[in-house]
Write a protein that holds these residues in place. Structure first.
Motif, PDB file in Angstrom:
ATOM      1  N   UNK A 444       0.842  -1.204   0.000  1.00  0.00           N
ATOM      2  CA  UNK A 444       0.000   0.000   0.000  1.00  0.00           C
ATOM      3  C   UNK A 444       0.872   1.245   0.000  1.00  0.00           C
ATOM      4  N   UNK A 445       1.955   1.202   0.775  1.00  0.00           N
ATOM      5  CA  UNK A 445       2.886   2.337   0.797  1.00  0.00           C
ATOM      6  C   UNK A 445       3.656   2.432  -0.514  1.00  0.00           C
ATOM      7  N   UNK A 446       4.097   1.290  -1.027  1.00  0.00           N
ATOM      8  CA  UNK A 446       4.825   1.287  -2.303  1.00  0.00           C
ATOM      9  C   UNK A 446       3.959   1.859  -3.415  1.00  0.00           C
ATOM     10  N   UNK A 447       2.702   1.452  -3.465  1.00  0.00           N
ATOM     11  CA  UNK A 447       1.801   1.929  -4.518  1.00  0.00           C
ATOM     12  C   UNK A 447       1.503   3.412  -4.353  1.00  0.00           C
ATOM     13  N   UNK A 448       1.323   3.844  -3.104  1.00  0.00           N
ATOM     14  CA  UNK A 448       1.073   5.261  -2.852  1.00  0.00           C
ATOM     15  C   UNK A 448       2.243   6.114  -3.302  1.00  0.00           C
ATOM     16  N   UNK A 449       3.463   5.657  -3.016  1.00  0.00           N
ATOM     17  CA  UNK A 449       4.633   6.432  -3.409  1.00  0.00           C
ATOM     18  C   UNK A 449       4.902   6.325  -4.913  1.00  0.00           C
ATOM     19  N   UNK A 450       4.539   5.196  -5.504  1.00  0.00           N
ATOM     20  CA  UNK A 450       4.646   5.080  -6.958  1.00  0.00           C
ATOM     21  C   UNK A 450       3.711   6.090  -7.630  1.00  0.00           C
ATOM     22  N   UNK A 451       2.532   6.280  -7.039  1.00  0.00           N
ATOM     23  CA  UNK A 451       1.599   7.290  -7.540  1.00  0.00           C
ATOM     24  C   UNK A 451       2.176   8.695  -7.341  1.00  0.00           C
ATOM     25  N   UNK A 452       2.870   8.887  -6.217  1.00  0.00           N
ATOM     26  CA  UNK A 452       3.491  10.183  -5.937  1.00  0.00           C
ATOM     27  C   UNK A 452       4.528  10.571  -6.978  1.00  0.00           C
ATOM     28  N   UNK A 453       5.194   9.570  -7.567  1.00  0.00           N
ATOM     29  CA  UNK A 453       6.237   9.857  -8.547  1.00  0.00           C
ATOM     30  C   UNK A 453       5.700  10.710  -9.696  1.00  0.00           C
ATOM     31  N   UNK A 454       4.409  10.575  -9.980  1.00  0.00           N
ATOM     32  CA  UNK A 454       3.784  11.408 -11.007  1.00  0.00           C
ATOM     33  C   UNK A 454       3.145  12.662 -10.399  1.00  0.00           C
ATOM     34  N   UNK A 455       2.558  12.528  -9.220  1.00  0.00           N
ATOM     35  CA  UNK A 455       1.864  13.665  -8.606  1.00  0.00           C
ATOM     36  C   UNK A 455       2.810  14.812  -8.264  1.00  0.00           C
ATOM     37  N   UNK A 456       3.960  14.478  -7.659  1.00  0.00           N
ATOM     38  CA  UNK A 456       4.841  15.541  -7.164  1.00  0.00           C
ATOM     39  C   UNK A 456       5.386  16.432  -8.275  1.00  0.00           C
ATOM     40  N   UNK A 457       5.342  15.958  -9.516  1.00  0.00           N
ATOM     41  CA  UNK A 457       5.791  16.777 -10.640  1.00  0.00           C
ATOM     42  C   UNK A 457       4.881  17.982 -10.856  1.00  0.00           C
ATOM     43  N   UNK A 458       3.677  17.914 -10.317  1.00  0.00           N
ATOM     44  CA  UNK A 458       2.691  18.970 -10.540  1.00  0.00           C
ATOM     45  C   UNK A 458       2.826  20.132  -9.568  1.00  0.00           C
ATOM     46  N   UNK A 459       3.682  19.969  -8.536  1.00  0.00           N
ATOM     47  CA  UNK A 459       3.772  20.999  -7.496  1.00  0.00           C
ATOM     48  C   UNK A 459       4.777  22.085  -7.867  1.00  0.00           C
ATOM     49  N   UNK A 460       4.334  23.338  -7.765  1.00  0.00           N
ATOM     50  CA  UNK A 460       5.217  24.498  -7.843  1.00  0.00           C
ATOM     51  C   UNK A 460       4.480  25.683  -7.239  1.00  0.00           C
ATOM     52  N   UNK A 461       5.108  26.842  -7.221  1.00  0.00           N
ATOM     53  CA  UNK A 461       4.497  28.011  -6.579  1.00  0.00           C
ATOM     54  C   UNK A 461       3.160  28.376  -7.222  1.00  0.00           C
ATOM     55  N   UNK A 462       3.053  28.211  -8.545  1.00  0.00           N
ATOM     56  CA  UNK A 462       1.819  28.586  -9.242  1.00  0.00           C
ATOM     57  C   UNK A 462       0.675  27.620  -8.963  1.00  0.00           C
ATOM     58  N   UNK A 463       1.010  26.353  -8.686  1.00  0.00           N
ATOM     59  CA  UNK A 463      -0.036  25.342  -8.490  1.00  0.00           C
ATOM     60  C   UNK A 463      -0.255  25.002  -7.018  1.00  0.00           C
ATOM     61  N   UNK A 464       0.429  25.700  -6.109  1.00  0.00           N
ATOM     62  CA  UNK A 464       0.438  25.300  -4.701  1.00  0.00           C
ATOM     63  C   UNK A 464      -0.958  25.158  -4.110  1.00  0.00           C
ATOM     64  N   UNK A 465      -1.808  26.172  -4.297  1.00  0.00           N
ATOM     65  CA  UNK A 465      -3.155  26.133  -3.710  1.00  0.00           C
ATOM     66  C   UNK A 465      -3.953  24.978  -4.303  1.00  0.00           C
ATOM     67  N   UNK A 466      -3.919  24.854  -5.630  1.00  0.00           N
ATOM     68  CA  UNK A 466      -4.668  23.775  -6.288  1.00  0.00           C
ATOM     69  C   UNK A 466      -4.128  22.408  -5.879  1.00  0.00           C
ATOM     70  N   UNK A 467      -2.794  22.293  -5.764  1.00  0.00           N
ATOM     71  CA  UNK A 467      -2.171  21.010  -5.429  1.00  0.00           C
ATOM     72  C   UNK A 467      -2.646  20.511  -4.072  1.00  0.00           C
ATOM     73  N   UNK A 468      -2.473  21.334  -3.045  1.00  0.00           N
ATOM     74  CA  UNK A 468      -2.898  20.924  -1.710  1.00  0.00           C
ATOM     75  C   UNK A 468      -4.411  20.777  -1.623  1.00  0.00           C
TER      76      UNK A 468
END
Length: 497
Positions: A444-468
């Protein structure tokens, strides 16, 4: 190797000597304390090492790339636990597998401690991933070996052991983080290597006297013929994989982005394969098949939870470094120190939850409802992080108490979901797949972090509010859906509470 009965194994371990528990608990407590000190210390500065400029002692990687590598690294660590379980069950037994795992972890940290290239960095990651996979699942198994099935001290022993994990995880970001960010990344990684060295010394010096036969037995050993075949396949597989990787990297076919995508796909494919095999197996009874079906939504919920929780070492670590006012109450805070919050809150809150469930007794929420509450708290831990940017924009440094609140909320969710998930996994597992189902829980943790490998690419100052906001809202919605369907899921559990 001789087969030992459970009674023989328990009798070989001195049953008094560590706070009224078997003496071997001392050995495993401090082995795991130092291993977690080593692991979490390294992890507390690893992201910064990857994206800090070369002139600052880092590797100078792009921040989104560094975040993705952190995610796949975490995913591979948990996936490698499958290897560790197989090696212990078929080749070495838990005791020796723990030792060799510790050696590989120490070697990985030593490689990190030496100034080197990106290639050396990935080599160190291979050592640490495989070493952690060998050590981590087997330490817990050997703890269980020391107690008889009906020993009333068993749960308390695991609680003491769990405290060792969190004490190591609490102290290491403070020590390694301070040295790594204040003096040198490589010196910080060297401290992590020293921590694992202390763990190995503790283990080597005390295991013969304290552990007896615990972890010595190989439950399902390979026959001599099987050993030959496995050795040939392993050597062939390693050679072929090394050739494919070498050619792929040299020709530019295998890039970091493609590697993260591959791991993300594996994070979904592996658990799907596990569930398919269990559901279609003739060894799974009708009741067990129903329980496996009930386990699927719980698995998905846990996967979403860990995807948020593990971002504490990725996105929130980046937030601590770049978006947080680190001058607080007259003192300067190191961004790595925030990694100590999770284990600190667990140390204080775990006894509270243990008391709460005992107090509620039969009136406590069902397992699916506890999972739903855990998801809701995880979602809230992300939702609160949008407020600093919403009220003050992303150009203003946030009060560090926002991060403290976020870690506090996700720990509440963790204590609602993680211990319950471990217990429920043992109850819902088909008899023929009991060990594999425990491996599935760690996935469950491995799969969650595997999903994160794609999600974390979306985070930056412009997307911060939408991301969280979006990720937090999705977690809350899934939590509410799980709460709504909890009675239905409970019926599929066929009497398991």
């Amino acid at each position: 190797m001789s087969k030992y009965s459970k009674e023989e194994i328990v009798n070989s371990v001195p049953q008094k000597g560590f706070f009224g528990h078997p003496k071997g608990l001392f050995t495993l407590f401090f082995t795991e304390f130092w291993e977690r000190f080593s692991y979490y210390g390294m992890r507390a500065i690893l992201l910064y090492y990857m994206y800090y400029e070369v002139t600052q002692g880092g590797l100078g990687l792009d921040q989104s790339t560094a975040a993705s590598i952190m995610a796949i690294y975490g995913a591979l660590v948990y996936m490698s636990g499958i290897i560790g379980g197989w090696v212990a069950d078929r080749l070495l037994g838990g005791s020796d597998t723990i030792f060799y795992g510790g050696v590989l972890i120490m070697v990985g940290h030593i490689v990190l401690s030496l100034p080197g290239s990106l290639t050396a960095f990935f080599v160190s990651m291979i050592f640490i991933v495989v070493g952690t996979g060998l050590l981590k699942p087997n330490v817990s198994s050997v703890v269980g070996d020391m107690y008889s099935t009906n020993d009333y001290r068993r749960d308390a022993g695991f609680s003491i052991f769990y405290m060792g994990i969190n004490l190591g995880a609490f102290l290491s970001p403070l020590v390694v983080g301070t040295v790594g960010l204040g003096i040198s990344f490589h010196l910080g990684f060297a401290l992590a290597a020293v921590g694992m060295f202390f763990g190995l010394i503790t283990y080597m010096v005390t295991r013969k006297k304290n552990l007896g036969l615990a972890g010595k037995q190989v439950p399902n050993p390979l026959t001599p013929d099987e050993r030959g075949r496995v050795a040939k396949r392993l050597i062939s597989g390693v050679v072929v994989l090394a050739l494919i990787l070498t050619v792929s990297i040299m020709t530019g076919v295998l890039t970091i982005n493609r590697l993260t995508l591959l791991v993300s796909i594996l994070g979904i494919v592996i658990p799907v394969a596990y569930f398919t095999v269990m559901l279609r197996s003739d060894k799974t009874t009708a009741d067990e098949r129903s329980r496996v079906i009930a386990y699927i939504p719980l698995f998905i919920a846990a996967m979403v939870f860990w995807a948020i929780q593990e971002q504490g070492a990725i996105i929130l670590a980046q937030y601590a470094d770049q978006r947080t006012n680190l001058n607080f109450l007259g003192m300067t805070i190191q961004p790595a120190w925030f990694q100590s919050l999770n284990p600190l809150f667990i140390i204080f809150l775990a006894p509270v939850f243990a008391w709460l469930w005992t107090k509620l007794g039969s009136k406590q929420p069902t397992t699916p409802k506890k999972f739903s509450y855990g998801l809701i708290f995880a979602g809230l831990s992300f939702v609160v992080m949008l407020f600093p940017a919403y009220f003050n924009g992303t150009e203003t440094l946030a009060n560090p108490l926002w991060l403290v609140l976020s870690f506090f909320l996700v720990v509440i969710g963790e204590l609602l979901l993680s211990p319950v998930g471990l217990s429920t996994t043992t109850k819902l597992a088909p008899v023929a797949f009991s060990s594999q189902t425990m491996s599935l829980w760690f996935l469950t943790s491995a799969s969650g972090q595997a999903m994160n490998a794609q999600l974390v690419k979306l985070y930056n100052a412009d997307t911060e509010i939408a991301y969280f906001g979006i990720i937090g809202a999705v977690s809350i919605v899934i939590g509410l859906l799980l709460y709504f369907f909890a009675p239905r899921i409970q019926t599929f559990m066929r009497g398991v509470n």
